[in-house]
Design an enzyme around this catalytic site. Structure first.
Site, short mmCIF file in Angstrom:
data_model
loop_
_atom_site.label_atom_id
_atom_site.label_comp_id
_atom_site.label_asym_id
_atom_site.label_seq_id
_atom_site.Cartn_x
_atom_site.Cartn_y
_atom_site.Cartn_z
CG HIS A 19 2.77 35.64 83.55
ND1 HIS A 19 3.79 35.35 82.66
CD2 HIS A 19 1.65 35.72 82.79
CE1 HIS A 19 3.31 35.26 81.44
NE2 HIS A 19 2.00 35.47 81.49
CG HIS A 21 -2.81 37.37 80.88
ND1 HIS A 21 -2.33 38.36 80.05
CD2 HIS A 21 -1.83 36.43 80.96
CE1 HIS A 21 -1.11 38.02 79.64
NE2 HIS A 21 -0.78 36.85 80.17
CD GLU A 202 3.16 32.08 75.83
OE1 GLU A 202 3.01 33.22 75.33
OE2 GLU A 202 2.25 31.47 76.44
CG ASP A 280 -0.25 32.72 81.13
OD1 ASP A 280 -0.40 33.94 81.05
OD2 ASP A 280 0.16 32.03 80.19
CG ASP A 281 -4.34 33.34 80.32
OD1 ASP A 281 -4.81 34.49 80.37
OD2 ASP A 281 -3.26 33.07 79.74
N1 ADE Z 1 -2.62 36.66 76.74
C1 ADE Z 1 -3.15 35.94 77.74
N2 ADE Z 1 -2.36 34.91 78.02
C2 ADE Z 1 -1.29 34.97 77.19
C3 ADE Z 1 -0.12 34.19 77.01
N3 ADE Z 1 0.15 33.11 77.74
N4 ADE Z 1 0.74 34.56 76.05
C4 ADE Z 1 0.50 35.63 75.30
N5 ADE Z 1 -0.58 36.39 75.43
C5 ADE Z 1 -1.47 36.07 76.38
ZN ZN Z 2 0.76 35.51 79.90
#
Ligand code: ADE
Ligand code: ZN
Length: 337
Positions: A19, A21, A202, A280-281
């Site tokens: 997971h 992005h 989420e 995630d990010d």
């Molecule tokens: N796009 C990038 N990160 C995200 C996240 N945690 N939830 C939803 N969309 C996303």
């Molecule tokens: Zn995500």
């Protein structure tokens, strides 16, 4: 507690990241460098100022800044540099396999061609495989705040490249955009032979997780935190052996949880759910894979056996073929000795 033994175990366990992005790995320094390279104006004077702006009280706060950050990604080389920087960080964290998301609609809506993003990301992934030994899968995410029609148009753009794309996902603003909105486009994606996954639970209610399972027929659930509010749904996920891609530091920074001690990772392990740890990010949430492992180990008091289980889950939950999974799981067990 994070003892030296656990610290060392985290540092050496082979892991898969399921997971991530890729646009969320854009560090402020690269944001500045690409803005200068491409003559794009950004509303910040320094990388420190950018970091100071990364205070989020919910998912939408973050997404507004995340989409703004993407505006510096213009050329194939930009996407290459972004992806390569992530892979070097992943390699330092002993990540051996990545299944990364990209958001083509974040680029095509700005006039950047689908193939420009894909070519740059893929070239870096191929180099990562050759030079860092990191295998990969690439997952195209549909932006759920946009329409079904726009998702179908994006799938059309992907059609000439389907041999280079392994799955589809669903991300962006969850509340008000239930999985049902994308039932038909996911059916089409499955028909085309693509793997399917979706962000669910989420911020959205457990019913969105149920929809992702029943209507989108997802093979795993991205986040899934709120599934735990529904005991029957939790049992169903456990019995089906579905993988949950949980993102501890993301959860904290987006106020999905009030503190790291509230991370669902330990509860999920105790319930027999196949939970994994992911970043995630990472550029926006202050940590890559091993930072996430260290945070939850400290806050939840995870044991060595639980860390090994999380590393194994990351491979068994991947889209790799069985023989590759078996090889990675054997490597996890060897590293645990
Ligand atoms: N796009 C990038 N990160 C995200 C996240 N945690 N939830 C939803 N969309 C996303
Ligand atoms: Zn995500």
């Amino acid at each position: 507690m994070l003892t030296p033994d656990l610290e060392s175990l985290i540092a050496r366990l082979p892991k898969a990241e399921l997971h991530l992005h890729i646009e969320g790995s854009l560090e402020p320094e690269m944001l500045f460098a690409l803005a200068a390279r491409n003559g794009v104006t950004i509303p910040f004077a320094s990388a420190a100022e950018v970091r100071a702006a990364y205070e989020f009280s919910n998912l939408q706060d973050f997404l507004d800044i995340y989409y703004q950050g993407m505006s510096v990604l213009i050329t194939e080389q930009d996407f290459y540099d972004l992806t390569w920087a992530y892979l070097e960080r992943a390699s330092a964290d002993t990540v051996r396999h990545v299944e990364i998301f990209f958001d083509p609609q974040g680029h095509t809506t700005r006039g950047v061609a689908f193939a420009t993003a894909l070519n740059g990301i893929e070239r870096a992934l191929k180099d990562g495989e050759a030079r860092l030994g990191i295998s990969y899968r690439l997952i195209l995410c549909f932006l759920r705040h946009l329409s079904e029609e726009e998702a179908f148009a994006t799938l059309e753009l992907a059609k000439p490249h389907l041999h280079r794309i392994h799955g589809v996902g669903l991300d962006s603003s969850e509340l008000g955009h239930p999985p049902a909105k994308f039932q038909r486009v996911f059916a089409k994606a499955r028909e085309l032979g693509l793997h399917v996954t979706a962000h669910a639970g989420e911020e959205g209610p457990p019913a969105y997780v149920t929809e992702a399972l029943d209507l989108l027929k997802v093979e795993r659930i991205d986040h899934g935190n709120r599934a735990l509010e529904d005991a029957a749904l939790t049992r169903r996920i456990a019995e089906a052996g579905l993988t949950l891609t949980v993102c501890p530091q993301s959860n904290l920074r987006l106020c999905v949880i009030p503190d790291m001690a509230s991370s669902p990772v330990k509860r999920m392990l105790d319930l027999g759910l196949k939970v994994t740890v992911n970043s995630d990010d990472p550029a926006y949430f202050g940590g890559y894979m091993n930072d996430n492992f260290r945070s939850i180990t400290k806050a939840l008091g995870l044991s060595a056996a639980e860390l090994v289980q999380l590393a194994e889950n990351s491979f068994t939950g991947s889209f790799l073929p069985g023989e590759d999974i078996a090889r990675h799981v054997a490597a996890v067990r060897a590293a645990a000795q």
